[in-house]
Scaffold this motif. Structure first.
Motif, PDB file in Angstrom:
ATOM      1  N   ASN A   1     -17.994   4.458   2.116  1.00 37.01           N
ATOM      2  CA  ASN A   1     -17.072   3.815   3.048  1.00 37.01           C
ATOM      3  C   ASN A   1     -17.156   2.294   3.008  1.00 37.01           C
ATOM      4  OD1 ASN A   1     -14.980   4.263   4.898  1.00 37.01           O
ATOM      5  ND2 ASN A   1     -16.334   3.932   6.659  1.00 37.01           N
ATOM      6  N   ARG A   2     -17.646   1.758   1.937  1.00 43.15           N
ATOM      7  CA  ARG A   2     -17.645   0.317   1.710  1.00 43.15           C
ATOM      8  C   ARG A   2     -17.000  -0.026   0.373  1.00 43.15           C
ATOM      9  NH1 ARG A   2     -18.624   1.132   6.124  1.00 43.15           N
ATOM     10  NH2 ARG A   2     -20.210   0.252   7.503  1.00 43.15           N
ATOM     11  N   HIS A   3     -16.273   0.932  -0.221  1.00 46.75           N
ATOM     12  CA  HIS A   3     -15.752   0.713  -1.571  1.00 46.75           C
ATOM     13  C   HIS A   3     -14.262   1.029  -1.714  1.00 46.75           C
ATOM     14  CE1 HIS A   3     -19.598  -0.061  -3.719  1.00 46.75           C
ATOM     15  NE2 HIS A   3     -20.102   0.592  -2.686  1.00 46.75           N
TER      16      HIS A   3
ATOM     17  N   ALA B   1     -13.731   6.406  -4.725  1.00 46.00           N
ATOM     18  CA  ALA B   1     -12.805   5.849  -3.738  1.00 46.00           C
ATOM     19  C   ALA B   1     -11.412   5.674  -4.339  1.00 46.00           C
ATOM     20  CB  ALA B   1     -13.343   4.511  -3.229  1.00 46.00           C
ATOM     21  N   HIS B   2     -11.347   5.195  -5.563  1.00 40.78           N
ATOM     22  CA  HIS B   2     -10.052   4.981  -6.219  1.00 40.78           C
ATOM     23  C   HIS B   2      -9.315   6.311  -6.419  1.00 40.78           C
ATOM     24  CE1 HIS B   2      -7.100   3.271  -9.017  1.00 40.78           C
ATOM     25  NE2 HIS B   2      -7.329   4.315  -9.780  1.00 40.78           N
ATOM     26  N   SER B   3     -10.021   7.321  -6.862  1.00 45.40           N
ATOM     27  CA  SER B   3      -9.400   8.621  -7.098  1.00 45.40           C
ATOM     28  C   SER B   3      -8.860   9.212  -5.800  1.00 45.40           C
ATOM     29  CB  SER B   3     -10.405   9.573  -7.746  1.00 45.40           C
ATOM     30  OG  SER B   3      -9.847  10.858  -7.922  1.00 45.40           O
TER      31      SER B   3
ATOM     32  N   ASP C   1      -9.804   9.278  10.008  1.00 44.37           N
ATOM     33  CA  ASP C   1     -11.056   9.390   9.257  1.00 44.37           C
ATOM     34  C   ASP C   1     -12.172   9.689  10.252  1.00 44.37           C
ATOM     35  OD1 ASP C   1     -12.877   9.287   7.160  1.00 44.37           O
ATOM     36  OD2 ASP C   1     -13.163   7.117   7.338  1.00 44.37           O
ATOM     37  N   ILE C   2     -12.798  10.863  10.150  1.00 42.80           N
ATOM     38  CA  ILE C   2     -13.723  11.347  11.175  1.00 42.80           C
ATOM     39  C   ILE C   2     -15.168  11.094  10.743  1.00 42.80           C
ATOM     40  CG2 ILE C   2     -14.371  13.311  12.598  1.00 42.80           C
ATOM     41  CD1 ILE C   2     -11.664  14.546  11.962  1.00 42.80           C
TER      42      ILE C   2
ATOM     43  N   SER D   1     -13.961  -3.664   8.517  1.00 49.48           N
ATOM     44  CA  SER D   1     -14.483  -4.578   7.510  1.00 49.48           C
ATOM     45  C   SER D   1     -13.973  -4.178   6.140  1.00 49.48           C
ATOM     46  CB  SER D   1     -16.019  -4.564   7.526  1.00 49.48           C
ATOM     47  OG  SER D   1     -16.515  -3.251   7.317  1.00 49.48           O
ATOM     48  N   ALA D   2     -14.097  -5.097   5.193  1.00 53.85           N
ATOM     49  CA  ALA D   2     -13.613  -4.852   3.834  1.00 53.85           C
ATOM     50  C   ALA D   2     -14.352  -3.672   3.216  1.00 53.85           C
ATOM     51  CB  ALA D   2     -13.812  -6.102   2.983  1.00 53.85           C
ATOM     52  N   GLY D   3     -13.613  -2.827   2.525  1.00 57.52           N
ATOM     53  CA  GLY D   3     -14.199  -1.676   1.846  1.00 57.52           C
ATOM     54  C   GLY D   3     -14.129  -0.385   2.626  1.00 57.52           C
ATOM     55  N   MET D   4     -13.849  -0.474   3.929  1.00 58.72           N
ATOM     56  CA  MET D   4     -13.742   0.744   4.731  1.00 58.72           C
ATOM     57  C   MET D   4     -12.433   1.457   4.419  1.00 58.72           C
ATOM     58  SD  MET D   4     -15.162  -0.622   8.410  1.00 58.72           S
ATOM     59  CE  MET D   4     -14.732   0.922   9.196  1.00 58.72           C
ATOM     60  N   LEU D   5     -12.453   2.787   4.488  1.00 58.76           N
ATOM     61  CA  LEU D   5     -11.248   3.570   4.253  1.00 58.76           C
ATOM     62  C   LEU D   5     -10.171   3.193   5.260  1.00 58.76           C
ATOM     63  CD1 LEU D   5      -9.601   5.805   2.940  1.00 58.76           C
ATOM     64  CD2 LEU D   5     -10.876   7.478   4.302  1.00 58.76           C
ATOM     65  N   ARG D   6     -10.552   3.010   6.515  1.00 55.95           N
ATOM     66  CA  ARG D   6      -9.570   2.648   7.540  1.00 55.95           C
ATOM     67  C   ARG D   6      -8.916   1.310   7.210  1.00 55.95           C
ATOM     68  NH1 ARG D   6     -10.395  -0.180  12.593  1.00 55.95           N
ATOM     69  NH2 ARG D   6     -12.652   0.068  12.411  1.00 55.95           N
ATOM     70  N   THR D   7      -9.701   0.328   6.817  1.00 52.54           N
ATOM     71  CA  THR D   7      -9.159  -0.991   6.515  1.00 52.54           C
ATOM     72  C   THR D   7      -8.216  -0.938   5.325  1.00 52.54           C
ATOM     73  OG1 THR D   7     -11.191  -2.005   7.359  1.00 52.54           O
ATOM     74  CG2 THR D   7      -9.771  -3.368   5.976  1.00 52.54           C
ATOM     75  N   ALA D   8      -8.634  -0.264   4.262  1.00 50.47           N
ATOM     76  CA  ALA D   8      -7.801  -0.185   3.062  1.00 50.47           C
ATOM     77  C   ALA D   8      -6.504   0.556   3.332  1.00 50.47           C
ATOM     78  CB  ALA D   8      -8.581   0.500   1.933  1.00 50.47           C
ATOM     79  N   ALA D   9      -6.569   1.624   4.134  1.00 50.00           N
ATOM     80  CA  ALA D   9      -5.367   2.400   4.424  1.00 50.00           C
ATOM     81  C   ALA D   9      -4.380   1.598   5.252  1.00 50.00           C
ATOM     82  CB  ALA D   9      -5.742   3.698   5.134  1.00 50.00           C
TER      83      ALA D   9
END
Length: 464
Positions: free
Chosen positions: A251-253, A267-269, A283-284, A324-332
């Motif tokens: 959850n940081r990538h 994470a990319h896949s 995201d639980i 923060s950067a890299g979190m799934l929530r942030t990227a989404a």
């Protein structure tokens, strides 16, 4: 009796064409090479390569000549086309009867969806009586029918549910295990909701929350789609570890990289193959090791879409966090997908109270989004905490808590003690503000500086 070699060759070729044998063209080629009077080898048309051909033979073979149609050639193109066709066929065949839930089949849709056409005489009578026309209710608009949903190379038909498999391609090929993906495609059109659990492999509550929420859905009564991935970090889950095998926090990538580290590739896949296909994401998670969290949402309340989204979760406190950067929530969220993080309980445990709270909130969310229609009794709104602080221990020893998770505390109130097992000294831990315990450490051995209590400060949502 003597036979001419040329006639023998022609006979064998005719026999091979009639029987469809793959081994006879090789025999014909040998016979042709020995035929008297031939100065150059004849070109032999091969229907298909034998199953035991090695790579070198295939690369050096001549192009095939076939009478297949262009559509047949396109369906066979590519090394994975055959496998994909099998998956699509299996999904369409199995999905209508797959056991995602155990309920009695619903009555035929025609009993509830199809409206009977009025008879000609009745219509004339209605037109002749104005009062009857005014009293007649207007017909409800028919809901827009859903289309098929393509995910991971498989097509999920409307009104069906199925299990798919996602593989990030990071393990040894012969030992790789695909990650199950649950998909419910409703009969009517609507948004696509994604549920992810166990991004940290030791967080178990989310796995059960997703299982119950998805298995309870009836695709014949669903508008939109629900994609559930109960165990994202399968290698970590198998080892009861929060992290990946390379000791990285997945959850940081996010959103990841195709050529980066192991965590980047996973994470990319996930992000490219599944997350980008969704409109909303929950995201639980749970608390980290030996810490527990009150059921809550972590959301960027400065984002209007996210702020509105949080109001669909019943009885769920909200903690403002931009991420923060890299979190799934942030990227989404950066990719335009409305996303929140749900926290419920502690790691390495299955906790019924937290699971029930999570399932209830997801049910209310789907009802709020118009995906399902159920009799739902909403509870009192939970507060939004725009500020929160961790209270840390100033001494080492054994932690003994005096408060419970979810308790309201005042400034200066004693939250617990740290007892020194050698000197018998007891050091109280006091609250630094008025608020609510939204997270805390379980009783354990602690050192100075250990984060023991997470206190949220209540605030009203701006504009309300």
């Amino acid at each position: 009796m003597l036979f001419d070699a040329t006639r023998t060759t022609s006979f064998l070729l005719a026999l091979a064409a009639a029987l469809g044998l793959a081994s006879l063209p090789v025999l014909a080629e040998d016979s042709s090479a020995n035929a008297p009077g031939d100065t150059a080898p004849k070109a032999i048309l091969v229907a298909e390569l034998a199953e035991d051909e090695d790579v070198e033979d295939i690369e050096q073979s001549e192009p095939l000549e076939s009478t297949a149609t262009e559509a047949e050639l396109e369906s066979d193109a590519g090394p994975d086309a055959g496998e994909q066709a099998v998956r699509e066929e299996a999904a369409q065949r199995v999905a209508p009867n797959i056991d995602l839930k155990e309920v009695v089949p619903e009555p035929a849709p025609s009993a509830t969806v199809t409206r009977p056409e009025p008879e000609a005489g009745a219509e004339d009578e209605t037109e002749a009586t104005p009062e009857t026309v005014q009293a007649a209710p207007e017909p409800e608009p028919e809901p827009e029918k859903a289309s098929s949903f393509t995910l991971l190379g498989s097509e999920v038909m409307p009104g069906t549910s199925t299990r798919l498999a996602w593989s990030p391609g990071i393990q040894i090929a012969g030992l790789s295990q695909p990650t199950p993906v649950l998909v419910v495609n409703g009969v009517n059109a609507g948004p696509t909701l994604c549920l992810t659990g166990a991004v940290h492999g030791d967080e178990l509550n989310g796995i059960e929350i997703i299982r119950r929420a998805v298995y309870d859905l009836n695709p014949e009564k669903l508008s939109g789609r629900v994609v559930g991935i109960p165990i994202v970090n399968l290698p970590g889950f198998q080892q009861a570890s929060r992290y990946l095998p390379d000791r990285r926090d997945l959850n940081r990538h996010f959103p990841g990289s195709e050529t980066g580290s192991l965590a980047d590739r996973i994470a990319h896949s996930l992000f490219e193959n599944i997350i980008r296909r969704c409109d909303m994401l929950v995201d639980i998670h749970t608390g980290s090791l030996k810490r527990t969290n009150l059921p809550q949402l972590r959301a960027d309340m400065n984002n209007p879409d996210v702020a509105r989204f949080t109001r669909g979760f019943d009885r769920m406190a909200v903690v403002h966090s931009s991420g923060s950067a890299g979190m799934l929530r942030t990227a989404a969220v950066e990719a335009g997908i409305t996303t929140v993080t749900m926290e419920a309980g502690e790691s390495h445990r299955i906790q019924e109270h937290q699971i029930e709270a999570g399932v209830n909130s997801l049910t209310s969310l789907m009802e709020k989004q118009g995906m399902i229609s159920r009799m739902f009794v909403w509870g009192d709104p939970e507060p939004v905490y725009y500020d929160s602080d961790w209270i840390r221990a100033d001494h080492g020893g054994i932690l003994f808590s005096e408060v419970e998770l979810g308790a309201n505390v005042s400034e200066g109130e004693i939250l617990g003690y740290v007892a020194d097992p050698i000197t018998n000294a007891q050091h109280p831990i006091r609250s630094t503000s008025k608020g609510r315990i939204i997270g805390m450490a379980v009783d354990q051995v602690v050192m100075a500086g250990f984060a023991a209590y997470h206190i949220g400060t209540e605030a009203e949502v701006p504009g309300e």
